[in-house]
Design an enzyme around this catalytic site. Structure first.
Site, mmCIF file in Angstrom:
data_model
loop_
_atom_site.group_PDB
_atom_site.id
_atom_site.type_symbol
_atom_site.label_atom_id
_atom_site.label_comp_id
_atom_site.label_asym_id
_atom_site.label_seq_id
_atom_site.Cartn_x
_atom_site.Cartn_y
_atom_site.Cartn_z
ATOM 1 N N ASP A 83 -6.212 -3.649 11.424
ATOM 2 C CA ASP A 83 -5.034 -2.799 11.573
ATOM 3 C C ASP A 83 -4.830 -2.464 13.046
ATOM 4 O O ASP A 83 -5.732 -2.612 13.870
ATOM 5 C CB ASP A 83 -5.231 -1.514 10.769
ATOM 6 C CG ASP A 83 -3.937 -0.789 10.442
ATOM 7 O OD1 ASP A 83 -2.861 -1.254 10.875
ATOM 8 O OD2 ASP A 83 -3.994 0.243 9.755
ATOM 9 N N CYS B 128 0.824 -1.207 0.000
ATOM 10 C CA CYS B 128 0.000 0.000 0.000
ATOM 11 C C CYS B 128 0.861 1.262 0.000
ATOM 12 O O CYS B 128 2.008 1.254 0.440
ATOM 13 C CB CYS B 128 -0.921 0.005 1.222
ATOM 14 S SG CYS B 128 -2.282 1.196 1.082
#
Length: 212
Positions: free
Chosen positions: A131, A8
């Site tokens: 996360d 990412c």
């Protein structure tokens, strides 16, 4: 064991190539002005057009409005939207319906009580990104290089595919996979030499560690 890797916060064509060649199945582009990984629409479109077929192109947004999402989806060829803010389940469902794209919802975890949100969001999202919860006062909702206690994930089963994120690096991703039984992993700061500056060697090392 079949593992899918997401790299990412990509900003350079060479890093997209490195991710693809190393075996990543997802590449992420960040549309959040406060992030050092933020991309303008023209740059993101150019990068997306260079992504090989079969690799999912993901747009990371944070509490984006419909107007902002309209602009992103019209300019950039995408395969998935990642909602990384405080979007409600109702908002996730709305985005999924409005744009006709799979939606991944990020959920921050720091303690057992945070896991309830995973159960909630899996009813409206196509995937869940688990996360580390950002520290109090943090500017960024993710990409902070922090991990959470992976033992919280042991024995957990969700109906939707989920992806592990938060503090992953080439040195710890194999352990993270073994510790959580994750089948998908996401990295951003863990393959950087400075905030927003990806490193090809680290990208390759991360994928190698995760996929072997």
């Amino acid at each position: 064991m079949d593992i899918a890797v997401k790299i990412c916060g990509l900003r350079e064509p060479a890093h997209v190539v490195a991710a693809a060649e190393a075996g990543a199945r997802y590449v992420g582009f960040v549309f959040f002005s406060r992030s050092p990984r933020h991309l303008g629409l023209a740059d993101a479109a150019a990068l997306a057009l260079g992504v090989p077929e079969g690799i999912a192109k993901v747009a990371l947004t944070v509490n984006a409005t419909n107007e902002e999402l309209d602009a992103i989806t019209e300019a950039v060829p995408l395969d998935m939207l990642q909602l990384h803010g405080s979007e409600s389940p109702e908002r996730v469902a709305e985005v999924r319906s409005r744009y006709g794209l799979p939606v991944m919802k990020a959920v921050g975890v720091a303690e057992p009580a945070d896991l309830a949100a995973l159960d909630l969001y899996q009813t409206v999202a196509d995937q869940i990104l688990v996360d580390a919860k950002p520290p109090k006062g943090a500017v960024l909702p993710g990409g902070n290089g922090l991990a959470f206690d992976w033992r919280l994930m042991l024995g957990r089963v969700w109906r939707r595919p989920w992806m592990l994120a938060g503090g992953l690096t080439p040195d710890n991703v194999a352990l993270a996979i073994r510790s959580t039984n994750a089948r998908q992993v996401d990295v951003s700061s863990g393959v950087e030499t400075a905030p927003g500056v990806k490193d090809e060697a680290l990208i390759r090392a991360f994928c190698k560690a995760a996929l072997e």
